[in-house]
Design an enzyme around this catalytic site. Structure first.
Site, PDB file in Angstrom:
ATOM      1  N   CYS A  75       0.833  -1.209   0.000  1.00 16.77           N
ATOM      2  CA  CYS A  75       0.000   0.000   0.000  1.00 16.77           C
ATOM      3  C   CYS A  75       0.870   1.263   0.000  1.00 16.77           C
ATOM      4  O   CYS A  75       0.535   2.249  -0.663  1.00 16.77           O
ATOM      5  CB  CYS A  75      -0.927   0.010   1.207  1.00 16.77           C
ATOM      6  SG  CYS A  75      -2.015  -1.423   1.267  1.00 16.77           S
TER       7      CYS A  75
HETATM    8  C1  BEZ Z   1       0.516  -4.699   1.817  1.00 24.12           C
HETATM    9  O1  BEZ Z   1       0.116  -3.576   1.534  1.00 24.12           O
HETATM   10  O2  BEZ Z   1       1.690  -5.002   1.757  1.00 24.12           O
HETATM   11  C2  BEZ Z   1      -0.484  -5.759   2.210  1.00 24.12           C
HETATM   12  C3  BEZ Z   1      -1.584  -5.425   2.950  1.00 24.12           C
HETATM   13  C4  BEZ Z   1      -2.478  -6.424   3.319  1.00 24.12           C
HETATM   14  C5  BEZ Z   1      -2.256  -7.742   2.931  1.00 24.12           C
HETATM   15  C6  BEZ Z   1      -1.139  -8.054   2.161  1.00 24.12           C
HETATM   16  C7  BEZ Z   1      -0.238  -7.070   1.802  1.00 24.12           C
END
Ligand code: BEZ
Length: 210
Positions: free
Chosen positions: A45
């Site tokens: 994110c």
């Molecule tokens: C991420 O943004 O890295 C992420 C967030 C939730 C689940 C898997 C990855």
């Protein structure tokens, strides 16, 4: 509620990193890329929001605003913003909706319980100036989105709104387009340059210059 292309994007009022926003009023006359991410302070994110911030001028050229959402509270979004700037080199320059009661996420069907928990998946909605849903994409939580593709789709949608054309697979701006099946080949040669009929239903042409 299930959403379909061509529907009016549901309106909502919500708190964001830029204060309370009423969606239709805020977007008034713009295209919008409205996208959810699973959570603040997560690695994928962080890269996605930084990439979106870096595309600000590309979006502006296309009369497009970005709007993100997760079910985290606004204080968390604000606390995370400096990390986005530090990690990706671009400060956050668009609002993130805080949706802790999941009202907006449910309105847009952004929570897919099979994907682990009740956080949002990586949904993308491209919404036009008339508030119509023009594209919907859903990515899993583990896969970061290709934002070049999102810009490419905006270009394709705007081109197909301007002229009776469609865009072929992997089309990029400047490449040849497909004459809409609603236009006869006789009319196509009057409207477009260098029309080539590959099949009666597949006519390529140069995109009209703007
Ligand atoms: C991420 O943004 O890295 C992420 C967030 C939730 C689940 C898997 C990855």
């Amino acid at each position: 509620m299930s959403l379909h292309l061509g529907d009016i994007a549901p309106d909502f009022t919500a708190d964001t990193t830029d204060g309370v926003l009423s969606f239709h009023d805020w977007k008034a006359g713009s295209w919008v890329v409205f996208f959810s991410h699973p959570a603040d302070f997560t690695p994928v994110c962080t890269t996605e929001l930084g990439r979106t911030a870096a595309l600000h001028s590309e979006f502006a050229k296309r009369n497009t605003k970005a709007l993100a959402l997760s079910v985290d509270p606004v204080e968390e979004h604000r606390a995370w913003a400096p990390d986005i700037s530090e990690v990706t080199g671009t400060p956050l320059n668009f609002p993130i909706v805080a949706d802790p009661d999941r009202k907006v996420a449910e309105l847009y069907d952004m929570i897919h319980p099979g994907e682990g928990d009740t956080s949002t998946v990586r949904s993308v909605f491209i919404i036009d100036p008339d508030n119509k849903l023009r594209l919907m994409l859903t990515y899993p939580k583990s896969v970061g989105r290709n934002f070049d593709e999102i810009v490419r789709v905006i270009d394709a949608l705007q081109a197909t709104d301007r002229d009776p054309i469609a865009t072929p697979a992997d089309w990029k701006p400047g490449e040849r387009v497909i004459v809409s099946t609603s236009v006869s080949t006789e009319d196509a040669v009057k409207l477009f340059k260098d029309v080539v009929e590959v099949k009666p239903y597949l006519r390529y042409a140069d995109a009209p210059a703007r």
